[in-house]
Motif scaffolding. Structure first.
Motif, PDB file in Angstrom:
ATOM      1  N   THR A  90       0.883  -1.341  -0.047  1.00 19.44           N
ATOM      2  CA  THR A  90       0.124  -0.056  -0.027  1.00 19.44           C
ATOM      3  C   THR A  90       0.829   1.262  -0.016  1.00 19.44           C
ATOM      4  O   THR A  90       0.512   2.375  -0.747  1.00 19.44           O
ATOM      5  N   ARG A  91       2.072   0.976   0.793  1.00 22.89           N
ATOM      6  CA  ARG A  91       2.896   2.483   0.573  1.00 22.89           C
ATOM      7  C   ARG A  91       3.588   2.648  -0.626  1.00 22.89           C
ATOM      8  O   ARG A  91       3.395   3.841  -0.963  1.00 22.89           O
ATOM      9  N   LEU A  92       3.809   1.577  -1.261  1.00 29.72           N
ATOM     10  CA  LEU A  92       4.641   1.675  -2.674  1.00 29.72           C
ATOM     11  C   LEU A  92       3.342   2.128  -3.562  1.00 29.72           C
ATOM     12  O   LEU A  92       3.852   2.947  -4.325  1.00 29.72           O
ATOM     13  N   ALA A  93       2.136   1.743  -3.507  1.00 29.59           N
ATOM     14  CA  ALA A  93       1.166   2.302  -4.478  1.00 29.59           C
ATOM     15  C   ALA A  93       0.906   3.615  -4.074  1.00 29.59           C
ATOM     16  O   ALA A  93       0.784   4.369  -5.259  1.00 29.59           O
ATOM     17  N   ALA A  94       1.081   4.066  -3.011  1.00 27.31           N
ATOM     18  CA  ALA A  94       0.736   5.613  -2.673  1.00 27.31           C
ATOM     19  C   ALA A  94       1.936   6.269  -3.439  1.00 27.31           C
ATOM     20  O   ALA A  94       1.707   7.573  -3.554  1.00 27.31           O
ATOM     21  N   LYS A  95       3.030   5.998  -3.404  1.00 29.16           N
ATOM     22  CA  LYS A  95       4.392   6.740  -4.125  1.00 29.16           C
ATOM     23  C   LYS A  95       4.519   6.070  -5.531  1.00 29.16           C
ATOM     24  O   LYS A  95       5.531   6.344  -6.138  1.00 29.16           O
ATOM     25  N   SER A  96       3.644   5.263  -5.898  1.00 27.32           N
ATOM     26  CA  SER A  96       3.847   4.601  -7.318  1.00 27.32           C
ATOM     27  C   SER A  96       4.087   5.797  -8.380  1.00 27.32           C
ATOM     28  O   SER A  96       3.377   6.630  -8.484  1.00 27.32           O
ATOM     29  N   PRO A  97       5.053   5.268  -9.163  1.00 29.66           N
ATOM     30  CA  PRO A  97       4.889   5.985 -10.749  1.00 29.66           C
ATOM     31  C   PRO A  97       3.842   5.748 -11.751  1.00 29.66           C
ATOM     32  O   PRO A  97       3.489   6.638 -12.429  1.00 29.66           O
ATOM     33  N   ILE A  98       2.855   4.947 -11.225  1.00 25.67           N
ATOM     34  CA  ILE A  98       1.893   4.652 -12.031  1.00 25.67           C
ATOM     35  C   ILE A  98       0.675   5.452 -11.302  1.00 25.67           C
ATOM     36  O   ILE A  98       0.352   5.140 -10.169  1.00 25.67           O
ATOM     37  N   GLU A 100      -2.256   6.169 -11.657  1.00 19.84           N
ATOM     38  CA  GLU A 100      -3.417   5.648 -11.241  1.00 19.84           C
ATOM     39  C   GLU A 100      -3.684   4.912  -9.968  1.00 19.84           C
ATOM     40  O   GLU A 100      -4.729   4.692  -9.169  1.00 19.84           O
ATOM     41  N   ASN A 101      -2.413   4.510  -9.434  1.00 16.67           N
ATOM     42  CA  ASN A 101      -2.134   3.644  -7.956  1.00 16.67           C
ATOM     43  C   ASN A 101      -2.219   4.675  -6.814  1.00 16.67           C
ATOM     44  O   ASN A 101      -2.459   4.183  -5.794  1.00 16.67           O
ATOM     45  N   ARG A 102      -1.777   5.799  -7.289  1.00 17.78           N
ATOM     46  CA  ARG A 102      -1.389   6.468  -5.901  1.00 17.78           C
ATOM     47  C   ARG A 102      -2.540   7.095  -5.096  1.00 17.78           C
ATOM     48  O   ARG A 102      -2.399   6.977  -3.980  1.00 17.78           O
ATOM     49  N   ALA A 103      -3.699   7.482  -5.499  1.00 18.45           N
ATOM     50  CA  ALA A 103      -5.016   8.003  -4.992  1.00 18.45           C
ATOM     51  C   ALA A 103      -5.391   6.854  -4.278  1.00 18.45           C
ATOM     52  O   ALA A 103      -5.574   6.870  -2.991  1.00 18.45           O
ATOM     53  N   PRO A 104      -5.712   5.607  -4.883  1.00 17.19           N
ATOM     54  CA  PRO A 104      -6.207   4.400  -4.127  1.00 17.19           C
ATOM     55  C   PRO A 104      -5.369   3.971  -2.984  1.00 17.19           C
ATOM     56  O   PRO A 104      -5.720   3.587  -1.848  1.00 17.19           O
ATOM     57  N   GLY A 105      -3.933   4.176  -3.142  1.00 19.67           N
ATOM     58  CA  GLY A 105      -2.862   3.804  -2.105  1.00 19.67           C
ATOM     59  C   GLY A 105      -2.923   4.512  -1.081  1.00 19.67           C
ATOM     60  O   GLY A 105      -2.747   4.338   0.133  1.00 19.67           O
ATOM     61  N   ALA A 106      -3.116   5.737  -1.238  1.00 19.33           N
ATOM     62  CA  ALA A 106      -3.014   6.932  -0.320  1.00 19.33           C
ATOM     63  C   ALA A 106      -4.403   6.711   0.732  1.00 19.33           C
ATOM     64  O   ALA A 106      -4.320   6.761   2.033  1.00 19.33           O
ATOM     65  N   ARG A 107      -5.645   6.431   0.064  1.00 18.34           N
ATOM     66  CA  ARG A 107      -6.898   6.121   0.668  1.00 18.34           C
ATOM     67  C   ARG A 107      -6.577   5.122   1.539  1.00 18.34           C
ATOM     68  O   ARG A 107      -7.104   4.773   2.947  1.00 18.34           O
ATOM     69  N   LEU A 108      -6.370   3.735   1.074  1.00 16.95           N
ATOM     70  CA  LEU A 108      -5.834   2.588   1.879  1.00 16.95           C
ATOM     71  C   LEU A 108      -4.948   2.730   3.051  1.00 16.95           C
ATOM     72  O   LEU A 108      -5.127   2.246   4.107  1.00 16.95           O
ATOM     73  N   LEU A 109      -3.979   3.588   2.621  1.00 12.10           N
ATOM     74  CA  LEU A 109      -3.009   3.829   3.884  1.00 12.10           C
ATOM     75  C   LEU A 109      -3.591   4.611   5.105  1.00 12.10           C
ATOM     76  O   LEU A 109      -3.182   4.253   6.191  1.00 12.10           O
ATOM     77  N   ILE A 110      -4.326   5.265   4.774  1.00 14.07           N
ATOM     78  CA  ILE A 110      -5.279   6.084   5.922  1.00 14.07           C
ATOM     79  C   ILE A 110      -6.105   4.909   6.798  1.00 14.07           C
ATOM     80  O   ILE A 110      -5.908   5.120   7.856  1.00 14.07           O
ATOM     81  N   VAL A 111      -6.553   4.063   6.051  1.00 11.46           N
ATOM     82  CA  VAL A 111      -7.298   2.903   7.023  1.00 11.46           C
ATOM     83  C   VAL A 111      -6.332   2.136   7.585  1.00 11.46           C
ATOM     84  O   VAL A 111      -6.487   1.785   8.726  1.00 11.46           O
ATOM     85  N   LEU A 112      -4.977   2.035   7.048  1.00  4.74           N
ATOM     86  CA  LEU A 112      -4.271   1.054   7.686  1.00  4.74           C
ATOM     87  C   LEU A 112      -3.547   1.721   8.758  1.00  4.74           C
ATOM     88  O   LEU A 112      -3.157   0.953   9.777  1.00  4.74           O
ATOM     89  N   ASN A 113      -3.475   3.074   8.900  1.00  3.97           N
ATOM     90  CA  ASN A 113      -2.820   3.957   9.938  1.00  3.97           C
ATOM     91  C   ASN A 113      -3.862   3.929  11.233  1.00  3.97           C
ATOM     92  O   ASN A 113      -3.230   3.978  12.163  1.00  3.97           O
ATOM     93  N   LEU A 146      -8.340  -1.779  -3.536  1.00  5.07           N
ATOM     94  CA  LEU A 146      -7.591  -2.875  -3.413  1.00  5.07           C
ATOM     95  C   LEU A 146      -7.361  -3.495  -4.977  1.00  5.07           C
ATOM     96  O   LEU A 146      -6.563  -3.759  -5.231  1.00  5.07           O
ATOM     97  N   THR A 147      -8.584  -3.408  -5.731  1.00 11.02           N
ATOM     98  CA  THR A 147      -8.508  -4.122  -6.900  1.00 11.02           C
ATOM     99  C   THR A 147      -7.836  -3.297  -7.854  1.00 11.02           C
ATOM    100  O   THR A 147      -6.854  -3.892  -8.584  1.00 11.02           O
ATOM    101  N   THR A 148      -7.755  -2.060  -7.763  1.00 12.34           N
ATOM    102  CA  THR A 148      -6.891  -1.031  -8.580  1.00 12.34           C
ATOM    103  C   THR A 148      -5.366  -1.166  -8.539  1.00 12.34           C
ATOM    104  O   THR A 148      -4.684  -1.476  -9.511  1.00 12.34           O
TER     105      THR A 148
END
Length: 301
Positions: A90-98, A100-113, A146-148
């Motif tokens: 999830t951390r990697l997705a939030a900082k991904s060069p892709i 489309e993955n950044r916003a979903p990763g950031a939102r999921l990271l808030i849940v995991l925090n 998560l699917t994204t």
């Protein structure tokens, strides 16, 4: 000359505890329905023997529960690894060069925090909080994110690992609640083997001294069933791989029995709060620090 009939040796000292206890129980089942007097025994002899068998079976059950405790630690390690992997992905997705993955990763990271200290907790608390985390991740928005980022499989793996841990943990609680001081398995086995050998000699003598054909047939059939049970147990032992090259079983050394503690206590939860994890130690690998507890405090995104 009176007819004789003998009972085979049991190889009792060679069998592992579970197989030994099972044979003892089988022999008791065959012998105890017959009137003790016909076998030149007293009813108290059979009762004493049965008491020793029950004690041996209880020791075997406690040994299996102790094995479950070790397995419990392994299953906790497994769910910790999966949870750590989910956090990292999830951390990697939030900082991904892709992009489309950044916003979903950031939102999921808030849940995991919200559950940032989950791996630090004791067994029961961690189990409950993983269930709560999974409930949050089951919400439609989280499922879409998560699917994204392609992490739905990790979530399912975490769910399965947590369920397996929880099921085994409940069994371990039953073990801790019922633990009590028991004699060593070696002493109980020896006692039961000695008692069994004595009972066998009485049965063989009863066959030879039988005063009627009916009694002789009754006891003879009993001896045949005893021998069949012994031979079946030997076959089980032989097929377990403990044989010499010539096909005959080798007499192994009796394993040393661990000393029984004077005041046995339930196995402590290695994650109990009274033994806090050190937050300032860095992990050797992405899973655990040197003391076996990861510092996974997540930075605020």
């Amino acid at each position: 000359m009176k007819a004789i009939k003998t009972i085979n040796g049991t190889w009792g000292g060679r069998f592992p505890l579970g197989l030994h206890a099972n044979l003892q129980s089988t022999l008791y089942t065959l012998i105890h329905p017959i009137t003790p007097a016909k076998l030149l025994l007293e009813a108290s002899d059979i009762d004493t023997w049965n008491g020793g068998i029950l004690e041996e079976m209880e020791i075997d059950r406690e040994a299996k529960k102790a094995e479950e405790t070790a397995l419990l630690r392994e299953k906790d390690d497994t769910r910790d690894e999966i949870l750590w992997a989910l956090i990292q992905e999830t951390r990697l997705a939030a900082k991904s060069p892709i992009k489309e993955n950044r916003a979903p990763g950031a939102r999921l990271l808030i849940v995991l925090n919200t559950y940032k200290d989950i791996i630090r907790e004791n067994y029961a608390s961690e189990t409950a909080h993983i269930k709560a985390l999974l409930k949050d991740l089951d919400k439609p928005a989280a499922v879409a994110d998560l699917t994204t980022i392609g992490q739905t499989r990790l979530v399912q793996m975490l769910r399965t690992a947590n369920e397996e841990f929880d099921s085994l943990y409940l069994k371990r609680l039953d073990f801790d609640a019922g633990i009590k001081k028991l004699p060593s398995s070696a002493s109980v086995r020896q006692k039961n083997d000695k008692m069994t050998a004595t009972i066998f000699r009485h049965i063989e003598t009863a066959y030879m001294m039988a005063t009627s054909d009916d009694d002789r047939k009754l006891i003879g059939d009993l001896i045949d069933r005893i021998n069949a049970a012994i031979n079946k147990t030997k076959n089980v032992y032989n097929t377990s791989g403990k044989r010499k090259e010539d096909g005959e079983p080798k007499q192994p050394k009796e394993p040393k029995e661990p000393k029984q503690p004077k005041d046995p206590k339930p196995t402590p939860d290695p994650k109990q709060p009274e033994q806090p994890k050190k937050p300032d130690e860095k992990p050797k690998d992405p899973k655990k620090p040197d003391d076996g507890n990861p510092d996974i405090k997540l930075p605020e995104e």
